[in-house]
Structure formats: structure tokens, C-alpha cells
Design an enzyme around this catalytic site. Structure first.
Site, mmCIF file in Angstrom:
data_model
loop_
_atom_site.group_PDB
_atom_site.id
_atom_site.type_symbol
_atom_site.label_atom_id
_atom_site.label_comp_id
_atom_site.label_asym_id
_atom_site.label_seq_id
_atom_site.Cartn_x
_atom_site.Cartn_y
_atom_site.Cartn_z
ATOM 1 N N LEU A 143 2.006 1.277 -1.559
ATOM 2 C CA LEU A 143 2.943 1.607 -2.620
ATOM 3 C C LEU A 143 2.647 0.689 -3.796
ATOM 4 C CD1 LEU A 143 6.345 1.871 -0.692
ATOM 5 C CD2 LEU A 143 4.884 3.760 -1.442
ATOM 6 N N ASP A 144 2.853 1.178 -5.013
ATOM 7 C CA ASP A 144 2.664 0.351 -6.198
ATOM 8 C C ASP A 144 3.602 -0.849 -6.156
ATOM 9 O OD1 ASP A 144 0.842 2.162 -7.175
ATOM 10 O OD2 ASP A 144 2.273 3.175 -8.488
ATOM 11 N N VAL A 145 3.227 -1.903 -6.862
ATOM 12 C CA VAL A 145 4.068 -3.096 -6.965
ATOM 13 C C VAL A 145 5.461 -2.729 -7.459
ATOM 14 C CG1 VAL A 145 4.386 -5.283 -8.192
ATOM 15 C CG2 VAL A 145 2.126 -4.671 -7.317
#
Length: 305
Positions: A135-137
Site C-alpha cells: 500500500l502507498d505510504v
């Protein structure tokens, strides 16, 4: 490893304070050099000085610069949603990366799991062992990490072949028309802003399916299923049709609205993972509740409706 240096005193720094002189010789800040002195990492002619000690022409400074701490800081609020001998599914908070990488020195999912004593498989590239998807930051929610070699092999293939069902919820600006549908548009690097992604000719095939769950004044809560997994796909696709994720000022959301809602990131959350267990083959579903910041923003939008 630490770095120890022997430094004779240049004529220009005779009678200068040791912390000031070190700052000039080492190219560090005065505060950093004062810290080195206070921590006992500086000797003058074999004697520990104070930071205000004045240097003499014949003095020899021995300074030890400790190795930088490359351990990512601990993660707060990363709950475990599912755990067995093969996989662990974490509730990844916003501001946490899946693993270390160029330009990222913040907290990571892998670092926190390892610090908590979890055994993670050695399969995978060194910096992202056990990572089967990411997942993206700036995106929170359910994220799986493989603990066993079997799980890594099976789940890596399952995510690649898209047999794992990933469900996201997003709050977007305005109301989608139609309320349920598909966005099929190629995504690639923005032609003039490489730090952004965009819908562009010649980009990679990208398909996003959405259903409207709730309508509010000026916003909609969507359930989203990804057919492909491009970088920032949901954010780019919703922005491209004129309905960026609320709070996502990076992709055109109203910064005033984000401030009103107390959002410092996009309203986007990975709410559910459904997969066939890598060892038993049994269907397994793991859900992640909305984190506090997203829940509060959603309630504010409902009240305003």
C-alpha cells in the site's frame, strides 16, 4: 561503522571553541558538534574537553562520528488483523511504508514486525522480504506479509494473477455519474511532472470499478475494486473524471475542504482482503476499520449533508 578522524588545528581556528571549530572542519552544525563533545566522542590531546574549550596551535583533535542509526522508527497504531504460521495481515497506518527504499527513512511495516519478534520469510529481495503486495505510504488499511516460504510463493502468484480480492473505500468530491461504473484509462508518468502519475496515451492499461455507497453534500463514499494495480491508480482515475479523493491536494482536491475536515492525506482506505489461504486453500476474509482521521472526516461530511 563509526568514523574516527585525527584533526590537527588549522591556524585560522586557534583560540576557537572546539564545537565551533569542528563545525567548520566537518561541515556539520554547531549543535551536532556540541553533541559529539557532550557524548564523549571528542578528545583533545587524549583528554575529553568541554564544548567551550579553546583550541591551541599544537592540539590534536580525535573525533569519533557514530554510525547513523538506520533502524526505521517504530510504528504506532499498527494493529494485527490476522496472524498464523503462514501470513500476517496488518492494519497499516498512514505515513508508514511497506519496506525501506531509496529516499525513505521513516517507519515501515517490515521493520515494525521484525522489532515485534515476527518471523518473516527470507524469500524476496533483501529490502522487501515477505512483501507480497504493498500500500502507498499515504494509504491505510489491510496489508499482507508472508511469514513462510510457502505463503510467499503462493500469495505472490495470487496477487499477480489477481485472484485476491482487494476492496477499497474512498470519499471523492462530488457525485459520480453514473453512480456505479468502470474507469478504463491508461496510466503513466505525468509528461511534465514526473513525481505525479496521470492518464496519458501510451500509459499502462488500468481499470477501476466503483460503486457509490453513500451520497453526501458535495461528496460520495465509494467502494472500489481494482482490476489492475498501477501506482496511485484510484487517486489518478477519480481525479481524471473530475472527482478526486477528498483531501488529495496532490491530485487536485480542494485544500480548503481538506483543512475543514482535518485531513492531511487522501480519504482512501483498504478495507478488505479476501484470499484462499496458501496452506489450507480455505477462503479467508480480513477487514480493516476506518482509522480515526477518516472516520471523523466522514462524520463531518454526513453532518453537513
Amino acid at each position: 561503522m563509526s568514523d574516527t578522524r585525527l584533526l590537527p588545528v588549522p591556524d585560522a581556528l586557534v583560540e576557537e571553541r572546539v564545537d565551533v571549530a569542528l563545525a567548520r572542519m566537518l561541515g556539520m552544525s554547531r549543535a551536532q558538534c556540541a553533541g559529539l563533545v557532550e557524548d564523549g566522542n571528542v578528545l583533545i590531546n587524549g583528554v575529553v574537553p568541554s564544548k567551550s574549550t579553546k583550541l591551541g596551535a599544537m592540539d590534536l583533535i580525535e573525533v569519533t562520528i557514530p554510525a547513523p542509526d538506520t533502524t526505521p522508527p517504530p510504528v504506532t497504531g499498527m494493529d494485527i488483523l490476522y496472524d498464523d504460521d503462514d501470513v500476517v495481515v496488518v492494519d497499516k497506518p498512514v505515513g508508514v511504508a511497506a519496506h525501506t527504499g531509496p529516499g525513505w527513512s521513516g517507519p515501515t511495516v517490515l521493520g515494525n514486525l521484525e522489532a515485534a519478534g515476527y518471523r518473516i520469510t527470507s524469500y524476496g529481495p533483501p529490502e522487501r522480504q515477505g512483501i507480497v503486495h504493498r500500500l502507498d505510504v499515504g494509504t491505510s488499511g489491510a496489508m499482507m506479509v508472508a511469514k513462510s516460504e510457502l505463503a510467499y510463493s503462493v500469495m505472490k502468484r495470487a496477487f499477480k494473477e489477481r485472484t485476491v480480492t482487494k476492496i477499497y473505500h474512498a470519499v471523492v468530491a462530488g457525485h459520480m455519474d453514473p453512480p456505479s461504473g468502470t474507469i478504463d484509462a491508461p496510466i503513466g508518468r505525468h509528461p511534465s511532472r514526473e513525481w505525479r502519475m496521470a492518464v496519458i496515451d501510451g500509459g499502462k492499461h488500468a481499470v477501476t470499478h466503483y460503486d457509490t455507497l453513500e451520497l453526501m453534500a458535495g461528496a460520495s463514499l465509494l467502494e472500489i475494486h481494482l482490476e489492475t494495480g498501477r501506482t496511485h491508480q484510484i487517486r489518478v482515475h477519480t481525479a481524471a473524471v473530475g472527482h478526486p479523493c477528498v483531501g488529495d491536494v496532490f491530485y487536485g482536491a480542494d485544500p480548503k475542504k481538506a483543512k475543514e475536515l482535518g485531513l492531511v492525506r487522501q480519504w482512501l482506505h483498504a478495507v478488505e482482503l479476501t484470499f484462499n489461504h496458501p496452506r489450507t486453500g480455505l477462503p479467508t476474509t480480513v477487514r480493516s476499520p476506518y482509522p480515526a482521521d477518516l472516520q471523523a472526516a466522514l462524520e463531518s461530511l454526513r453532518i453537513a449533508d
